[in-house]
Write a protein that holds these residues in place. Structure first.
Motif, PDB file in Angstrom:
ATOM      1  N   SER A  97      48.066  32.553  32.824  1.00 45.26           N
ATOM      2  CA  SER A  97      49.350  32.766  32.143  1.00 45.26           C
ATOM      3  C   SER A  97      49.193  33.733  30.984  1.00 45.26           C
ATOM      4  N   LEU A  98      48.058  33.679  30.306  1.00 49.71           N
ATOM      5  CA  LEU A  98      47.802  34.621  29.209  1.00 49.71           C
ATOM      6  C   LEU A  98      47.605  36.039  29.739  1.00 49.71           C
ATOM      7  N   ALA A  99      46.887  36.144  30.846  1.00 49.58           N
ATOM      8  CA  ALA A  99      46.655  37.468  31.436  1.00 49.58           C
ATOM      9  C   ALA A  99      47.944  38.093  31.925  1.00 49.58           C
ATOM     10  N   GLU A 100      48.923  37.275  32.247  1.00 46.51           N
ATOM     11  CA  GLU A 100      50.198  37.764  32.751  1.00 46.51           C
ATOM     12  C   GLU A 100      51.129  38.250  31.624  1.00 46.51           C
ATOM     13  N   SER A 101      50.732  38.023  30.385  1.00 45.97           N
ATOM     14  CA  SER A 101      51.578  38.403  29.254  1.00 45.97           C
ATOM     15  C   SER A 101      51.916  39.884  29.276  1.00 45.97           C
ATOM     16  N   SER A 108      43.556  24.739  26.078  1.00 44.01           N
ATOM     17  CA  SER A 108      43.229  24.999  27.480  1.00 44.01           C
ATOM     18  C   SER A 108      44.062  24.176  28.461  1.00 44.01           C
ATOM     19  N   ASP A 109      45.017  23.407  27.949  1.00 44.56           N
ATOM     20  CA  ASP A 109      45.947  22.706  28.840  1.00 44.56           C
ATOM     21  C   ASP A 109      47.377  23.180  28.601  1.00 44.56           C
ATOM     22  N   SER A 110      47.495  24.441  28.177  1.00 39.79           N
ATOM     23  CA  SER A 110      48.813  24.999  27.848  1.00 39.79           C
ATOM     24  C   SER A 110      49.117  26.220  28.706  1.00 39.79           C
ATOM     25  N   ILE A 111      50.401  26.440  28.942  1.00 40.72           N
ATOM     26  CA  ILE A 111      50.887  27.601  29.685  1.00 40.72           C
ATOM     27  C   ILE A 111      51.850  28.358  28.770  1.00 40.72           C
ATOM     28  N   VAL A 112      51.705  29.677  28.698  1.00 41.93           N
ATOM     29  CA  VAL A 112      52.578  30.472  27.834  1.00 41.93           C
ATOM     30  C   VAL A 112      53.533  31.313  28.674  1.00 41.93           C
ATOM     31  N   LYS A 113      54.669  31.641  28.082  1.00 39.70           N
ATOM     32  CA  LYS A 113      55.616  32.548  28.732  1.00 39.70           C
ATOM     33  C   LYS A 113      55.122  33.984  28.632  1.00 39.70           C
ATOM     34  N   LEU A 140      44.755  43.755  23.750  1.00 35.66           N
ATOM     35  CA  LEU A 140      44.569  42.325  23.964  1.00 35.66           C
ATOM     36  C   LEU A 140      43.139  42.009  24.380  1.00 35.66           C
ATOM     37  N   GLN A 141      42.546  41.032  23.696  1.00 42.43           N
ATOM     38  CA  GLN A 141      41.209  40.541  24.016  1.00 42.43           C
ATOM     39  C   GLN A 141      41.305  39.042  24.294  1.00 42.43           C
ATOM     40  N   LEU A 142      40.859  38.614  25.498  1.00 40.29           N
ATOM     41  CA  LEU A 142      40.891  37.202  25.869  1.00 40.29           C
ATOM     42  C   LEU A 142      39.480  36.631  25.818  1.00 40.29           C
ATOM     43  N   LEU A 143      39.317  35.515  25.104  1.00 44.08           N
ATOM     44  CA  LEU A 143      38.043  34.825  25.014  1.00 44.08           C
ATOM     45  C   LEU A 143      38.220  33.388  25.477  1.00 44.08           C
ATOM     46  N   ALA A 144      37.387  32.951  26.414  1.00 42.59           N
ATOM     47  CA  ALA A 144      37.392  31.557  26.860  1.00 42.59           C
ATOM     48  C   ALA A 144      36.045  30.948  26.529  1.00 42.59           C
TER      49      ALA A 144
END
Length: 482
Positions: free
Chosen positions: A144-148, A215-220, A155-159
């Motif tokens: 969902s974050l990558a789909e933003s 990590s249990d959340s979904i964003v628009k 944008l930098q995504l860290l898991a």
């Protein structure tokens, strides 16, 4: 990246349903809303809702026929010095709360979310997703974050897997395979706690703005750009809270109740706090921080202790407190949505509330050390009123608990009837608020939640005060899954 490829079908369904409600909350007629409620609710849900109204209406009737008993009870209290003193204190607190509610309502009416700025104005952004025993849900979060629609070059995504005992790391690796260079992943050698996972992310991140997402959340799709836009329009902004809704509210009753509670807590309370530039807690599920404000307090934050013990809970409230202390504004963005999973069982629910309660006690103590000082150049009155309102709930928890027990023992029928009638009156506001913002049929869960909290969770704050020094997350082990 197309939505159909980015998210699994269940997540797509949840997001689409949520977006339909957000963008068109009045789409259904009253008849259709009520019909929809009974179509989707199971027999247990109908029973709980029906019982809620039977109890409250029965209480109203009892209040009517027991008027003389209530009059006699109040006269008895006024005849003793202790009883009179309690009535004066209780009356004063009630007056303060009533005035404070009107003040909060005024600040809410002043609030307006900040519209997204243009792409070329958006700052660089590092999104940190700490994960522990989350399983496949972390995949959905990262997708969902990558789909933003945030500019990819900014944008930098860290898991960060915090030593999970399940297959969380597998799903993070699968996300890495799909997203490639868009995602950087880390694995802690052992479970060190969410605060340490975030600390790693803060040190590895390169963005001007840090965003933390559970990590249990979904964003628009537009969540990230809406969340970080206040940093551009307000140079004094140090942190921004996102708008949290419940993801798993399709069937279980507790999530349905919590969704109504969350809407009031975020869209009413935090909207008002934002008008005062003083949101007291940026939620771990979705929050943004100016990197310079983070690094200004990072050593203090990671080494924070309480009564000689390292603080391993309340990392979001602690960070917010330290940023407020620096004199920064902390705002709320109603248009930045995240949908998060909440407990479906009573045991997990009260453990979550205990953790929140302990953090609240700790951070109110910390806030008391600076809130009456010159921590900010502009007006500090609103921030101080917010602090006093929260502190009064903590300070008065034991006196009111003792009074409640005394009331139950001496006049059980008067206690039950007056309490349920008060719920009927006071919970009507969140019902109206939720119905206006979203759906009428779901709004009535505010009544059920108030009954549950009053009779089943009243002990949380006193217990949290007594055990404020205790450590532990309480709800993230494999045996404590939501």
């Amino acid at each position: 990246m197309k939505k159909g490829n980015a998210l699994s079908n269940p997540v797509n369904t949840l997001k689409n349903n949520a977006e339909n409600i957000i963008h068109n909350p009045k789409a259904l007629t009253l008849k259709n809303k009520i019909s929809s409620f009974f179509d989707t609710a199971d027999a247990w849900g109908v029973f709980v809702m029906g019982s809620t109204f039977v109890l409250m209406l029965g209480a109203a009737y009892l209040m009517y026929i027991l008027q003389s008993d209530f009059t006699q009870f109040n006269l008895e209290r006024m005849s003793s010095k202790l009883g009179l003193a309690f009535m004066i204190v209780a009356g004063g607190l009630f007056l303060f709360k009533a005035v404070f509610f009107l003040y909060t309502l005024y600040q809410y009416l002043r609030y307006k979310p900040i519209a997204s700025v243009e792409d070329d104005e958006l700052p660089t952004c590092t999104v940190i997703v700490p994960a522990y025993n989350e399983g496949k849900q972390v995949w959905d979060t990262l997708m969902s974050l990558a789909e933003s629609d945030f500019p990819k070059e900014k944008l930098q995504l860290l898991a960060i897997d915090d030593g999970s005992q399940d297959d969380t790391w597998h799903w993070i690796q699968e996300a890495k395979k799909k997203l490639g260079d868009c995602l950087t992943i880390y694995k802690q050698p052992k479970n060190m706690g969410k605060r340490h996972a975030l600390y790693l992310g803060f040190n590895e991140g390169t963005g001007e703005i840090f965003v933390t997402v559970d990590s249990d959340s979904i964003v628009k799709k537009d969540t990230l750009r809406n969340l970080v836009s206040p940093f551009i329009t307000n140079e004094q902004c140090g942190a921004v809270a996102g708008n949290i809704r419940v993801l798993n509210n399709e069937k279980a009753l507790l999530p349905k109740m919590l969704d109504v509670s969350f809407v009031l807590s975020f869209e009413f309370v935090r909207s008002a706090e934002s008008s005062l530039n003083s949101v007291l807690c940026t939620p771990g599920a979705l929050a943004a921080y100016r990197s310079s404000a983070v690094f200004a307090c990072l050593p203090e934050w990671i080494n924070q202790t309480f009564m000689g013990q390292p603080s391993d809970i309340g990392e979001d409230r602690a960070m917010t407190n330290m940023i407020l202390k620096q004199g920064h504004h902390v705002l709320f963005q109603r248009n930045a949505y995240a949908y998060t999973n909440v407990p479906e069982k009573y045991r997990s629910l009260y453990k979550m509330f205990i953790r929140w309660g302990r953090s609240n006690v700790r951070e109110n103590i910390e806030m008391s050390k600076y809130v009456f000082k010159n921590f900010r150049q502009e007006s500090k009155t609103g921030t101080r009123l917010l602090f006093l309102s929260q502190s009064s709930k903590i300070v008065m928890s034991y006196p009111f608990l003792l009074f409640m027990l005394f009331f139950i023992i001496t006049h059980p029928l008067l206690f039950v009837s007056s309490t349920l009638f008060s719920i009927l009156v006071l919970s009507t506001f969140p019902v109206i608020f939720y119905a206006k913002r979203y759906e009428l049929s779901e709004s009535f869960w505010a009544y059920s939640y108030s009954i549950l909290y009053t009779f089943g969770l009243f002990w949380i704050t006193p217990y949290a005060i007594a055990t404020a020094n205790k450590r532990g997350w309480l709800t993230r082990g494999l045996s404590e899954k939501k």
